[in-house]
Each structure stands twice: as structure tokens, then as C-alpha cells.
Design a protein around this motif. Structure first.
Motif, PDB file in Angstrom:
ATOM      1  N   CYS A  45       0.843  -1.206   0.000  1.00  0.00           N
ATOM      2  CA  CYS A  45       0.000   0.000   0.000  1.00  0.00           C
ATOM      3  C   CYS A  45       0.873   1.249   0.000  1.00  0.00           C
ATOM      4  O   CYS A  45       2.057   1.192   0.318  1.00  0.00           O
ATOM      5  N   LEU A  46       0.251   2.357  -0.336  1.00  0.00           N
ATOM      6  CA  LEU A  46       0.899   3.654  -0.113  1.00  0.00           C
ATOM      7  C   LEU A  46       0.559   4.056   1.321  1.00  0.00           C
ATOM      8  O   LEU A  46      -0.614   4.096   1.694  1.00  0.00           O
ATOM      9  N   ASP A  47       1.588   4.333   2.106  1.00  0.00           N
ATOM     10  CA  ASP A  47       1.381   4.735   3.504  1.00  0.00           C
ATOM     11  C   ASP A  47       1.625   6.235   3.637  1.00  0.00           C
ATOM     12  O   ASP A  47       2.708   6.719   3.331  1.00  0.00           O
TER      13      ASP A  47
ATOM     14  N   ASP B 160      -8.613   1.293  -1.235  1.00  0.00           N
ATOM     15  CA  ASP B 160      -8.072  -0.030  -0.907  1.00  0.00           C
ATOM     16  C   ASP B 160      -6.557  -0.107  -1.121  1.00  0.00           C
ATOM     17  O   ASP B 160      -5.953  -1.158  -0.973  1.00  0.00           O
ATOM     18  N   LYS B 161      -5.950   1.024  -1.499  1.00  0.00           N
ATOM     19  CA  LYS B 161      -4.501   1.030  -1.779  1.00  0.00           C
ATOM     20  C   LYS B 161      -3.723   1.954  -0.842  1.00  0.00           C
ATOM     21  O   LYS B 161      -2.499   1.994  -0.878  1.00  0.00           O
TER      22      LYS B 161
ATOM     23  N   GLU C 207      -1.860   7.758 -10.696  1.00  0.00           N
ATOM     24  CA  GLU C 207      -2.235   6.333 -10.684  1.00  0.00           C
ATOM     25  C   GLU C 207      -1.019   5.437 -10.888  1.00  0.00           C
ATOM     26  O   GLU C 207      -0.901   4.381 -10.270  1.00  0.00           O
ATOM     27  N   MET C 208      -0.108   5.897 -11.745  1.00  0.00           N
ATOM     28  CA  MET C 208       1.117   5.138 -11.990  1.00  0.00           C
ATOM     29  C   MET C 208       1.933   5.004 -10.698  1.00  0.00           C
ATOM     30  O   MET C 208       2.442   3.932 -10.367  1.00  0.00           O
TER      31      MET C 208
ATOM     32  N   HIS D 246       3.659   1.826  -5.748  1.00  0.00           N
ATOM     33  CA  HIS D 246       3.723   1.565  -4.307  1.00  0.00           C
ATOM     34  C   HIS D 246       2.982   0.283  -3.907  1.00  0.00           C
ATOM     35  O   HIS D 246       3.221  -0.236  -2.828  1.00  0.00           O
ATOM     36  N   CYS D 247       2.071  -0.163  -4.765  1.00  0.00           N
ATOM     37  CA  CYS D 247       1.240  -1.311  -4.386  1.00  0.00           C
ATOM     38  C   CYS D 247       1.706  -2.632  -5.000  1.00  0.00           C
ATOM     39  O   CYS D 247       1.080  -3.660  -4.800  1.00  0.00           O
ATOM     40  N   LYS D 248       2.781  -2.581  -5.777  1.00  0.00           N
ATOM     41  CA  LYS D 248       3.287  -3.791  -6.439  1.00  0.00           C
ATOM     42  C   LYS D 248       3.755  -4.831  -5.442  1.00  0.00           C
ATOM     43  O   LYS D 248       4.351  -4.483  -4.426  1.00  0.00           O
TER      44      LYS D 248
END
Ligand SMILES: [Zn+2]
Length: 303
Positions: A57-59, A97-98, A295-296, A301-303
Motif C-alpha cells: 500500500c501507499l502509507d 483499498d490502496k 495512478e502510476m 507503491h502497491c506492487k
């Protein structure tokens, strides 16, 4: 940065006026000189929005500034309000959700943010103040140790400082931090500054003011949402329809059209933006080019 397990050399670069990286200095990392922090110094973390594991996730950490101890309740209310502000705008509204949002509980000795004309202090305990570099609305801190000490032990990719002051102001620097004043109604400044600090997006304003001259028109700027047309192929050309003229006239016909509109990055001439209006220009939604960049980065960050 992650704690290096082996010998590493840390090298600092700066971009020159041609946007080419030049080495400034380097230093060898010595494990034996590291100071360890006791657990008791860790920040008191608040979960404001939980999406999932931090490595997927992006924190984002919200750091309250300018709250005195008797304002604890207000601090919690404002942090919650700003969590909903954050998710009020696309693409963040579609990415609940990310993104994890953390807060920390911390207090300053004085309520409010200094730096305005009649204030007695120059900056608060976190180093926050208005009038950075002589620009009244520029609300920043230079005391990076204090800022990072305040969020010790919190997992974060991005820092947002929520200031307890209703006087207009804010700031955002890529991969550094963003700050915002308190606006109960409008998330604009928060999301705009986050566009700088997370999205590496440039201002799309065209008015000349005190910040003019910061951008060189001789080279292609590194920010993804503006172009000087020196190397436009590296930007959003793939999103423009064949029959759209370049540069694109700022007329009704090309409202809602991705093009190349003159006026951006505080320049009225020679610098171009992708859309007539955008959140990086005024209180409007992000343009499709800015959305794509954000979005990119979210995906990264979510990979
Ligand atoms: Zn934009």
C-alpha cells in the motif's frame, strides 16, 4: 532509507540548469556510528484509514502541528476530517483499498502556527512557520530532524503536516513532505500540495508572481505535467487526439480536451500544460495527465 547491511557509499547529486545530475558530495556509511533509538521514543500512532499491509500500500502519515495539549480532542477531529478530505478527490477516492493513512498524537507548546506579522515566535516545536522564503502563504519547516523524530516508528512513504491554523497556506516538495492549513470545507490545498509531494506534479498556473524565474524554458522540465516543447515526445503526446492542434487554443472548443495549452509553472509564455484547468492550477478536478501520473505512482507503491 532501509538500514544498509553492507558497506555503502551515499552520493548526493543535484540537477544543474540543464537538468543534468551533477555529483555534489559523497560519504561512506559507517555502521558503527549509528545511534539506535529506544522504543520509548516511538511516536504514538493512530490508524486513520487502513487498506492493507504496508508493503502493498501507499502509507501516508498525517503529522499534526500547532496543537497544544488542551486541544487533543480537536487534533483527533481534524485528523479524521483530513482523512475524509484526502479521499474526496480522484484518483484517491478510487484508491481507498490502496492507501493507509496514519496519524501521530503529538503536541506543541503553543497553539497555532507562528510566522505571520503579529506573531511572537519564529517557528513552533516542529519548526513550522508561515512566511518561508518571504512568501506569506508558504507554510514549511526546515527542522527535518524534528519532523522525522515526530513520526519515529511509523511506516510511511509520504508525510503530510496538518497545521492548526485557519490562515491560508501550505507547501509541497516532491518526496519531502506536504503541509496544509486547516480548511473545514475544502480539501483543495491538501490535495494540491500532495500532488507536488507525492505526484512530482508542477503547478499549472500561468500567472507571473514571486516564484517566476524558477523554471528554465531552455530545457524540458522534469515534471510530467508541463512541457517547454523542447522534448515533448517524452510527455503526454500519446494522450492527444490526432486532430487537436499543438499548441492548443484556450477556447471553448478545447475545454475538456487534452492538448498543449500555453501558460504553466508561473510562466505565461513558453511553458505549456495539458488541460485548460486542473487541480494543479485551480480548485478543479485533476486533469487526465495528472491522474495518469498519480495512478502510476500508486501502482508502483502497491506492487
Ligand atoms: Zn494537471
Amino acid at each position: 532509507m532501509p538500514f544498509p547491511k553492507t558497506e555503502v557509499e551515499i552520493i548526493f547529486y543535484t540537477r544543474d540548469d540543464k537538468n543534468i545530475y551533477r555529483k555534489v558530495s559523497s560519504t561512506a556509511f559507517d555502521k558503527t556510528e549509528v545511534e539506535y533509538v529506544e522504543e520509548k521514543d516511538y511516536a504514538k500512532k493512530i490508524a486513520l484509514h487502513t487498506a492493507g499491509e504496508s508493503n502493498r500500500c501507499l502509507d501516508v502519515v498525517f503529522v499534526p502541528a500547532g496543537y497544544a495539549e488542551h486541544e487533543k480532542e480537536k487534533m483527533y477531529t481534524d485528523l479524521k476530517l483530513y482523512t475524509s478530505h484526502f479521499f474526496a478527490k480522484k484518483p484517491f477516492s478510487d484508491a481507498k483499498d490502496k492507501i493507509n493513512i496514519w496519524g501521530v498524537e503529538r503536541f506543541d507548546s503553543q497553539s497555532g502556527i507562528p510566522g505571520l506579522k503579529n506573531s511572537t515566535a519564529d517557528f513552533n516545536d516542529l519548526g513550522m512557520h508561515y512566511n518561508t522564503f518571504g512568501s506569506e502563504r508558504y507554510l514549511m519547516t526546515e527542522q527535518l530532524w524534528n519532523l522525522h523524530d515526530a513520526i519515529l516508528g511509523v511506516e510511511y512513504d509520504q508525510i503530510v503536516i496538518i497545521c492548526n491554523s485557519e490562515v491560508y497556506g501550505g507547501g509541497g516538495i516532491y518526496n519531502f513532505y506536504a503541509s496544509t492549513y486547516l480548511d473545514k470545507e475544502n480539501p483543495f490545498v491538501l490535495v494540491h500540495e500532495f500532488g507536488h509531494s507525492f505526484g512530482a506534479l508542477a503547478d499549472e498556473y500561468s500567472s507571473n508572481d514571486s516564484d517566476a524565474g524558477l523554471v528554465s524554458m531552455e530545457v524540458e522540465p522534469w515534471e510530467r505535467n508541463i512541457t517547454s516543447m523542447k522534448d515533448f515526445s517524452s510527455k503526454w503526446g500519446d494522450m492527444i487526439k490526432k486532430d487537436t492542434p499543438i499548441p492548443t487554443p484556450c477556447t471553448k472548443q478545447y475545454e475538456e480536451t487534452i492538448g498543449v495549452f500555453e501558460g504553466a509553472a508561473y510562466q505565461t509564455k513558453g511553458m505549456y500544460r495539458p488541460y485548460q484547468d486542473c487541480l494543479m492550477r485551480s480548485d478543479k478536478p485533476f486533469c487526465p495527465v495528472c491522474i495518469r501520473e498519480l495512478e502510476m505512482l500508486l501502482e508502483y507503491h502497491c506492487k
